[in-house]
Write an enzyme that holds these catalytic residues in place. Sequence first.
Site, PDB file in Angstrom:
ATOM      1  CG  ASP A  75      -2.385  -2.441  -7.970  1.00 48.25           C
ATOM      2  OD1 ASP A  75      -1.144  -2.497  -7.844  1.00 48.25           O
ATOM      3  OD2 ASP A  75      -3.111  -3.458  -7.977  1.00 48.25           O
ATOM      4  CD  GLU A 140       0.760  -7.418  -5.446  1.00 52.75           C
ATOM      5  OE1 GLU A 140       1.225  -8.445  -4.913  1.00 52.75           O
ATOM      6  OE2 GLU A 140      -0.120  -6.715  -4.901  1.00 52.75           O
TER       7      GLU A 140
END
Length: 397
Positions: A75, A140
């Site tokens: 991500d 994250e």
Amino acid sequence: MSATDPVVNLQTLIRCPSVTPAEGGALSALETMLSPLGFSVDRVVATEAGTPDVENLYARLGSTGPHLMFAGHTDVVPVGDEASWSHPPFAAEIADGMLFGRGAVDMKGGIACFIAAVARHVEKHGPPAGSVSLLITGDEEGPAINGTVKLLEWAKDKGERWDAAVVGEPTNPQTLGDMIKIGRRGSISGFVTVRGIQGHAAYPHLADNPLRAASMMALALMDPPLDAGTENFQPTNLEVTTIDTGNTATNVIPAKASFAFNVRFNDSWTAESLQAELIRRLDTAAADQRLRPGREAIGYEITWSERPSHVFLTRDDALVSSLSAAVETVTGRQPGLSTTGGTSDARFIKDYCPVVEFGLVGQTMHMVDERVSVADLETLTRIYALFLERWFANAVA
């Protein structure tokens, strides 16, 4: 297609617009790279009420020990003003030896290099003498609720155990080979609300201005310093990050004041001992009469962040020395062993096995025109490949 070229791997990943919490095709791309190498691949969707579902990936090559984990995230943060980019943020274009794109260094680049390193190892030596796994999250850069924490729990429940881990975050401040992270400071945040008595600014004796107490309380948290640092860590640092009353009138004493703070703490403290010290300081300052003569201690409440990040230091010599030697052999630089910076998912992994962090140069992470040197991608791949050889040789010996 061979996964041995980190540039091609990274271009494929950048072209997947996986802005948190969207998978964006990034995990599918990883599965396509890893399956031909012999990895078994699981796609794990984690959920929790009030948060977006997140898809994660766990892949393993081998069935025996020793077992090395590589951890990272696909991500990325939003691109911001796309018109400000000199190259489209998801096009993965190369110009003047630099590969541009969101996630280039934070941290699709690290993942691309590690996969290339494993592919080269398999091509040259066959599967490793043990197991390699990739633990990749899509959360994250988000709230970190449905990502690494839950993926680790899922893998543990499945019977997975690890002997060591490398997180591929961009750890190098200036040049590839500068720094390996062998630990992280802890982090804890608090929100303090101070209760006063609202009144007219011309009649302060009829009111009790909570800002007077709040200013003393904020000062008490910051001074004196909490410590002078330790052998492996910087001094603990507390920053007051916001102060607010919600009051827009200049002639009204507010009824309450609030402030928030964050502490990055070293191994002088645990989260619990630090909280106790901060409450002691707040209690003392709440009773301080220098700005509130003749007043009793003012009332306040404190709310702590739900999950403090705990300080940790990795002392696994085989892990640290294998990586350090690989870095020095490839780059000619002896990397510094550091505990600086913010938090990472290593704070979760440390509860399962020794963990270090090493990746690309992080100067452009989260910026417009995030980019990575094409030469650095090859260098990092060579470091990871040599590290794999050294770590498995040391672990098996």
